[in-house]
Design a protein around this motif. Structure first.
Motif, PDB file in Angstrom:
ATOM      1  N   THR A  44      -0.437  15.388  44.031  1.00  0.00           N
ATOM      2  CA  THR A  44       0.249  14.782  42.888  1.00  0.00           C
ATOM      3  C   THR A  44       1.091  15.844  42.200  1.00  0.00           C
ATOM      4  N   ASN A  45       1.988  15.388  41.329  1.00  0.00           N
ATOM      5  CA  ASN A  45       2.846  16.366  40.655  1.00  0.00           C
ATOM      6  C   ASN A  45       2.397  16.621  39.216  1.00  0.00           C
ATOM      7  N   VAL A  46       1.142  16.299  38.907  1.00  0.00           N
ATOM      8  CA  VAL A  46       0.627  16.555  37.568  1.00  0.00           C
ATOM      9  C   VAL A  46       0.242  18.034  37.480  1.00  0.00           C
ATOM     10  N   ASN A  47       0.599  18.634  36.350  1.00  0.00           N
ATOM     11  CA  ASN A  47       0.303  20.047  36.160  1.00  0.00           C
ATOM     12  C   ASN A  47      -1.170  20.222  35.800  1.00  0.00           C
ATOM     13  N   MET A  48      -1.929  20.907  36.644  1.00  0.00           N
ATOM     14  CA  MET A  48      -3.357  21.037  36.332  1.00  0.00           C
ATOM     15  C   MET A  48      -3.971  22.262  36.985  1.00  0.00           C
ATOM     16  N   ASN A  49      -5.098  22.659  36.435  1.00  0.00           N
ATOM     17  CA  ASN A  49      -5.917  23.696  37.057  1.00  0.00           C
ATOM     18  C   ASN A  49      -7.153  23.024  37.633  1.00  0.00           C
ATOM     19  N   ILE A  50      -7.455  23.336  38.884  1.00  0.00           N
ATOM     20  CA  ILE A  50      -8.674  22.807  39.491  1.00  0.00           C
ATOM     21  C   ILE A  50      -9.609  23.975  39.716  1.00  0.00           C
ATOM     22  N   SER A  51     -10.841  23.800  39.309  1.00  0.00           N
ATOM     23  CA  SER A  51     -11.810  24.874  39.466  1.00  0.00           C
ATOM     24  C   SER A  51     -13.000  24.335  40.255  1.00  0.00           C
TER      25      SER A  51
END
Ligand SMILES: Nc1ncnc2c1ncn2[C@@H]1O[C@H](COP(=O)(O)OP(=O)(O)OP(=O)(O)O)[C@@H](O)[C@H]1O
Ligand SMILES: [Mg+2]
Length: 273
Positions: A44-51
């Motif tokens: 997706t093009n959503v700005n996010m951090n995945i941890s």
């Protein structure tokens, strides 16, 4: 590096330097899953951090605990009281425990704890709300149960920074066990972007906003360095070509330009020459 201000008055988000940070906790997964579970999320093009945190458990102790549990529940199940409310659940977890013990002892699998946190970064409160719902929808469609990190935004934010800190307040909600075989499904580096080590910036991938860096002169990877640009009139082909020329110029590459229209290309080059 440090932000100018952090506003944590609202339990639904953190506001840091005018950006809104909203968190999602993944609290459960499908029992069985054979695909890469974060595939749709990463594309997706959503700005996010995945941890994602993995915690390896001690095999010897786990088997000991499992055996103790299997013994206890086994007796419970045999005791004959089939009218109990939780009898089905007990039977399920009994079989799961036996399965995990078998996998660990026979197939040499290891047991891990898995934690997944997602922190979404948006420019406004409204956009954040929309993105949160979008991401939650994607996760749920991929078989994960999620919860918004309301009242725990700060802890989640910390856990998503590259500091290797898994904060206890979010940890206890998200912990799930997983065998090493299942870990493969959580592999996150799958985006199909082009990124050559010595490349120059070509543009962004419209599907996931990732950067595309191409080293056209890498003979091992590409057959030749030819390139072709398509676009409607006025779309920016000449402009883009000039940009590429400039970027190669910065790397010190010698360039020759053949321009039948005697366009602005020459001016650009003269300026930086
Ligand atoms: N990335 C960009 N940012 C800002 N302006 C741009 C960008 N790309 C192109 N432009 C502007 O758009 C206009 C048209 O661009 P350009 O001349 O490169 O188009 P073109 O595709 O070469 O058109 P043609 O097919 O007619 O040659 C120019 O005024 C240019 O400055
Ligand atoms: Mg042109």
């Amino acid at each position: 590096m440090s932000p100018g201000y952090i506003n944590n008055k609202n339990p639904k988000y953190l506001e840091i330097d005018g950006k809104f940070y909203g968190g999602i906790l993944v609290i459960d997964y499908y029992r069985e899953y054979n695909e890469i579970i974060f595939k749709n999320l990463i594309n997706t093009n959503v700005n996010m951090n995945i941890s994602i945190f993995y915690e390896k458990q001690d095999t010897y102790r786990t088997i000991k605990d499992l055996t103790y549990f299997i013994g206890n529940v086994g007796v419970d199940l045999k005791s004959g009281n089939t009218n109990r409310e939780d009898i089905d659940i007990a039977a399920y977890s009994y079989n799961d425990a036996k399965f995990i013990r078998k996998e660990m002892q026979v197939n040499n699998e290891e047991l891990y704890f898995l934690y997944t946190y997602i922190n979404i970064i948006s420019d406004s409160e409204k956009e954040m709300e929309r993105n949160l719902n979008k991401i939650e929808g994607i996760l749920q469609a991929s078989g994960m149960m999620t919860r918004k990190a309301n009242f725990r935004q700060e802890q989640l934010y910390f856990s998503c920074l590259p500091l290797m800190i898994n904060q206890n307040d979010v940890k206890n909600v998200c912990r799930r066990n997983i065998l090493s075989n299942g870990l493969i499904a959580t592999y996150p580096f799958i985006s199909s972007t082009i990124c050559d080590e010595e490349g120059i910036f070509i543009g962004t991938n419209i599907y996931n906003n990732s950067m595309i860096l191409v080293d056209r002169f890498n003979k091992e990877k590409y057959k030749n360095a030819n390139m072709c640009i398509f676009g409607t009139s006025g779309a920016g082909k000449s402009f883009y070509t000039k940009l590429l020329i400039l970027r190669y110029r910065i790397l010190g590459l010698e360039q020759y330009i053949i321009d039948p229209e005697r366009g602005a290309t020459c001016c650009t080059l003269k300026r930086c020459a």
